[in-house]
Design an enzyme around this catalytic site. Structure first.
Site, short mmCIF file in Angstrom:
data_model
loop_
_atom_site.label_atom_id
_atom_site.label_comp_id
_atom_site.label_asym_id
_atom_site.label_seq_id
_atom_site.Cartn_x
_atom_site.Cartn_y
_atom_site.Cartn_z
N LYS A 88 -19.15 9.93 6.33
CA LYS A 88 -19.33 9.99 8.17
C LYS A 88 -17.43 10.40 8.37
CE LYS A 88 -22.72 5.79 6.16
NZ LYS A 88 -22.62 4.61 6.68
N GLY A 126 -28.27 -7.92 -2.52
CA GLY A 126 -28.83 -6.64 -2.10
C GLY A 126 -28.22 -5.76 -1.06
N VAL A 152 -24.70 8.04 10.77
CA VAL A 152 -23.34 7.82 10.93
C VAL A 152 -23.83 6.56 11.36
CG1 VAL A 152 -21.59 7.86 11.75
CG2 VAL A 152 -22.27 9.47 10.65
#
Ligand code: HSE
Length: 436
Positions: free
Chosen positions: A207, A189, A134
């Site tokens: 998360k 990207g 996370v």
């Protein structure tokens, strides 16, 4: 005196695997001074051992056989960095069964099978650490488990997905469409070729489910987490939000009233001068509300090889410290004693209260606004403000409404009724508003 050597094995030599080795190599002297021992990467397993990486490993370290790690009695820490559910889960269970501590960055696995893995760690007397799962480099998990151990956490609100935050930031700055910005993010990207997990909110949901378990000491069945992504946010919504002093972010939220927990991910309008509104690009942040420390705000890089690798390396160092002291389970997996983890129920989204923004495309006819406000009033929803701008090129008018706090269930049924009106075209756009 010779320094003790602690051998580790890394499964997965992708971006984070290489970043972890990089972090350990880059700061090896410092780590040795802090730990008083040498961390040696004894084996790195990957199916692809041919591709040239920017990180150099000693001869014989790279292997395509995971058993070289799982069955090596000299390796005391196994680092799982392949992601996904299987075979990652089996590798972790085998590692613990074979007497090895585990470090993982695998949020999907922990969100869905965390309870099973934490039970196994307890049974085998091993530790499983997952700081990098996370918020990448940000020490969120350690802060919740240790720094805030004397606090009752009441609420977590964060930006936990860098891809979605990059997209929302660019859409806000340039008023460009979601699809155009997504393409740009893929070109840079930042977004994956298949961006589903990020843009549909699943990654942030994994998360926040992990964080809710840690904050409130309860398992969170992942299927009970409400998840909504950012695909339907338009530059128009961003413009209206801005007119009313808000910006739109993909937020991950968890709360606990002592009996129930609330865990959700969805786009939300937040005041443009709030701290979270100023978390831009691919950065992550989390605000933790407590009953003693008050609010803590953590901010940093949520992804990237070296930042995420540094969080993995931090967990390796923590486990190495335990090995040096011949102890385990210094801090339990969830930060709560295993037998004190209690199952709290997760509140269904229908029962959640929020303020709302509606954007309705309607015919420009007398009485339209009163039909809509009549339906809202019948559902017990009070309007805070209304904005109706000029006709669009299809002859319709966008009607924008901001409501006072209302229950999600009432809002959803009111929307169904509004969409049935002949003068209303298409779907009503809804965005929740978070003011503090
Ligand atoms: N894909 C994630 C993000 C990073 O965009 O934030 C890894 O958790």
């Amino acid at each position: 005196m010779d320094k003790k050597i602690i051998n580790i094995g890394i499964i997965g030599f992708g971006v984070v695997g290489a970043g972890t080795v990089h972090a350990l190599q880059k700061n090896s002297d410092l780590i040795m001074r802090r730990l008083g021992a040498i961390i040696k990467v004894k084996k790195v397993a990957d199916l692809d051992i041919e591709t040239e990486r920017s990180i150099s490993l000693d001869a014989g370290v790279l292997t395509s056989n995971v058993d070289d790690i799982l069955n090596d009695p000299e390796i005391s820490i196994v680092v799982e960095l392949i992601g996904g559910i299987e075979p990652a889960k089996s590798f972790i269970l085998r590692a613990m069964k074979n007497g090895k501590h585990v470090v993982t960055a695998n949020k999907a696995l922990l969100a869905v099978h965390g309870t099973e893995l934490f039970d196994a760690a307890k049974r085998f007397g091993q530790d499983i650490m997952f700081e990098a799962s996370v918020g990448g480099a940000i020490p969120i998990i350690r802060s919740i488990k240790e720094g805030l151990a004397a606090n009752r956490i009441t609420e977590l609100v964060g930006i936990l997905n860098g891809t979605a935050n990059f997209i929302m930031t660019s859409m806000t700055n340039d008023r460009r469409s979601f699809n155009k910005v997504l393409k740009e993010a893929q070109g840079l990207g930042i977004a994956e070729t298949d961006p589903t997990l990020d843009i549909e909110g699943w990654d942030a949901a994994h998360k926040i489910a992990i964080l809710a378990s840690l904050a409130f000491g309860t398992p969170v069945p992942f299927e009970n987490v409400y998840v909504e992504g950012i695909k339907n946010i338009s530059p128009e919504d961003i413009e209206y939000a801005s007119n009313f002093g808000y910006c739109i972010k993909l937020l991950a939220m968890a709360g606990c009233d002592g009996k129930n927990v609330e865990v959700r991910v969805h786009p939300a309008m937040i005041p443009y001068d709030s701290m979270l509104a100023n978390v831009n690009g691919s950065f992550n942040a989390l605000s933790i509300h407590n009953n003693a420390a008050d609010e803590i705000f953590l901010y940093g890089r949520g992804a990237g090889a070296l930042p995420t690798g540094s969080a993995v390396a931090g967990d390796i160092i923590e486990l190495a410290r335990q090995i040096m002291l011949n102890i385990e389970n210094r801090v339990p997996s969830l930060g709560f004693q295993h037998d004190s983890v209690i199952s709290l129920s997760v509140k269904p989204m229908e029962q959640v209260y929020s303020k709302y923004y509606f954007r309705i495309n309607a015919d420009d006819k007398p009485g339209v606004l009163s039909s809509i406000s009549g339906l809202l009033s019948m559902a017990g929803i009070s309007i805070e403000s209304v904005l109706q701008k000029g006709r669009n090129n299809k002859g319709g008018v966008p009607i924008v409404l901001f409501t006072h706090e209302a229950m999600e269930k009432d809002v959803r049924s009111a929307i169904l009724e509004i969409e049935k009106l002949k003068v209303v075209n298409g779907h009503v756009r809804l965005i929740r508003i978070m003011e503090d």
